[in-house]
Every structure is written in C-alpha cells, then in structure tokens.
Design a protein around this motif. Sequence first.
Motif, PDB file in Angstrom:
ATOM      1  N   THR A 115      43.445-122.530  50.174  1.00  0.00           N
ATOM      2  CA  THR A 115      42.977-121.177  50.482  1.00  0.00           C
ATOM      3  C   THR A 115      43.529-120.729  51.833  1.00  0.00           C
ATOM      4  OG1 THR A 115      40.946-122.073  51.488  1.00  0.00           O
ATOM      5  CG2 THR A 115      40.853-121.473  49.150  1.00  0.00           C
ATOM      6  N   THR A 116      43.368-119.471  52.116  1.00  0.00           N
ATOM      7  CA  THR A 116      43.829-118.919  53.390  1.00  0.00           C
ATOM      8  C   THR A 116      42.702-118.106  54.025  1.00  0.00           C
ATOM      9  OG1 THR A 116      44.716-116.954  52.270  1.00  0.00           O
ATOM     10  CG2 THR A 116      46.230-118.795  52.631  1.00  0.00           C
ATOM     11  N   GLY A 117      42.890-117.767  55.289  1.00  0.00           N
ATOM     12  CA  GLY A 117      41.914-116.936  55.973  1.00  0.00           C
ATOM     13  C   GLY A 117      40.710-117.723  56.444  1.00  0.00           C
ATOM     14  N   ALA A 118      39.686-116.997  56.856  1.00  0.00           N
ATOM     15  CA  ALA A 118      38.463-117.628  57.352  1.00  0.00           C
ATOM     16  C   ALA A 118      37.813-118.453  56.259  1.00  0.00           C
ATOM     17  CB  ALA A 118      37.493-116.553  57.845  1.00  0.00           C
ATOM     18  N   ASP A 174      35.483-119.873  53.523  1.00  0.00           N
ATOM     19  CA  ASP A 174      34.489-119.194  52.695  1.00  0.00           C
ATOM     20  C   ASP A 174      33.213-120.029  52.577  1.00  0.00           C
ATOM     21  OD1 ASP A 174      35.222-121.236  50.980  1.00  0.00           O
ATOM     22  OD2 ASP A 174      36.312-119.945  49.594  1.00  0.00           O
ATOM     23  N   ARG A 214      40.629-122.076  61.652  1.00  0.00           N
ATOM     24  CA  ARG A 214      40.795-120.883  60.819  1.00  0.00           C
ATOM     25  C   ARG A 214      39.786-119.790  61.168  1.00  0.00           C
ATOM     26  NH1 ARG A 214      42.913-123.004  55.618  1.00  0.00           N
ATOM     27  NH2 ARG A 214      41.699-121.439  54.509  1.00  0.00           N
TER      28      ARG A 214
END
Length: 321
Positions: free
Chosen positions: A218-221, A223, A276
């Motif tokens: 996954t990418t970003g902050a 979850d 992240r």
Amino acid sequence: MSASRAAVPVSFFGIPVGLLAFANTWHVGVRLWHLPVDVAQGLSLAGLATWAVLLVLYTHKWLAHRADAVAELQHPLQSAFAALVPVSSMLAAAALIPFSHDAALALFVVALAAQLAVGLWLNGRMWMGGRPPELVTPALYLPSVAQSFVAATVSAAFGWTQLGLLFFGVGLFAWLALESVIVQRASVGTPLPAALRPVLGIQLAPAVVGGGAWMSLTTGAPDMFAWLLLGYGLYQALLLLRMLPWIREQAFVPGWWAFSFGTAALPALAMRMAERGASGLAAPLAPVLFVAANVVFVLLIVQTLALLVRGTLLPAAAPAA
C-alpha cells in the motif's frame, strides 16, 4: 531421529530469517532516524553469509545424510521448518537487490517456486490428517502464513503488487484459520514440554510480518488495517512476555530463534507507519520497540556464538524444534 553433528537441522534457517529481517528493521531506521548505514549493511551481509553457509550445509545433509533429511521432512513438527529454506531465500533475494537486481530477481523466482512447492506439499499432508495433537504448535504457520507474507513483501519490492496481493490473501486467511486450531490445542491440550516451548515465539510473527507485507503493498498514510495488525502484534508480544518464565524452562538452544522474525518485524511495522506519517502512538512506540528488539537480538547472537564456541551448537541428535 539420529543425526550426526554434521547434519544441520532445517530449523537452523530461522537464524538467517531473523538476521535478514533485523537488517531490514535497521534499514528502516537508517531512513527514519539516520542511523549508521554500516550497521544495517553489516547485518544484511551477516544474514546473507549465514543463509549461504546453511544452504551449503543443508545441501550436504541431503547428499551425505539423506536418511536424516528424509526423516526430518516426514516428521509432523520438524517438517514445518522446511518452509524456512524458501523464506530465508526470499529475504536473501530482497537483501541482494542493492547489489545486483538481476541476481536478486533470479533468486526470488527460484525461491518463490520452492515456497509454493513446499507449502502445497506440507499443507496437503496436513489436510490428510494424522497429526498428533501435542505437535500442533505455531510452527504450522510457517508453510502457508510465513511463506506467503514474505512472498507478498518481496513481490512488492520487485514492483509486482498484484502478485503480492495474491500471496497476502493466502497468508491472511491461512493465519486466521490456523490460529483457532493452535489456540484450541493450547487451551485444552496437555502443556507443551519444555523442549518445544521456544517454538511459541513464532506466534508473534503473523500479525507483524503480515503488517509489514501490507505496508509494502500500500501507499500513503497507514490505514486502519495496519493499525489493527500492529495492535494484535503488540498484544502477542505482551502475551509472550507474560509466558516467558514458563518458556524459559528450556535452556537456550537455537530453537529460540523462533522469536527473531516477529521481534524484528514488530518495531519495523511501527517504524514504517511512523515513516509514512502515522500520527499518534506509532512515533513514540517505534523507538521503544526498536531498542527492545536490539536487546533481544544481542542476546540471541551472544548465546548462539557461545554454543558455537563450546562446540554444542549442533546437538548429537537433531532437535524437535
């Protein structure tokens, strides 16, 4: 099983698995906290060297002590540790990427095929039944859960996200199915004998190794699912601490490296979440968990070297775990 000291138990592959996972944790620390890159690289090289030496010795076992190797693969508990051969090889492939992408890719493809073959063979045998209840331990996670989560993580390192998601699904649902079986046996069966108790260290790994795989895919902050996995991993760590006096009735043997994969993956998950941009608990938890993991690994390495110096690293008979 009567093995000579020259025949390395397949469970010894837990050592490079732990070292390579710990090297990855240090590499995250290099990015997050600007830790010395030489330490991270040294751990990677130590893990690769240990993996290579064990691979040669294990191959020699099949050539010179074939009956012992076959008996090990037929044993309902020892056979699960055969999964550590492709697991360590996939981690070795990831560690080789900075040195030679082509060599790393070739090793990963071979290891990926091996993990499928080993996993399907061992799990197919499990489905056929006949396993003694006293040998139902967290080692059952190795052929399906550990192999699949590591395959997912390393697939992502090569940019194969969809393949990684397929393996993540295998690892996730196998973990959920097996955990109920393992907990049920532990709660109603006879207590594990002292010699087998270090294998309980594997119980820490699924949530946090799976969390590391999820972060890779996954990418970003981070979850909510990443937080759920971290929370369950933290709970398993506390549970093992609560049981540690009981587990420590078994003196140190190489089987204690069963704790290493989860011990390395727990801080790595919190550190990657902080890296992240996770707000809240991840940032303060990460350094505490990282320091604790370093203490555990120093103890594992020192104790293992002490066995090696005393000439008792390899027992006269291969260990049960």
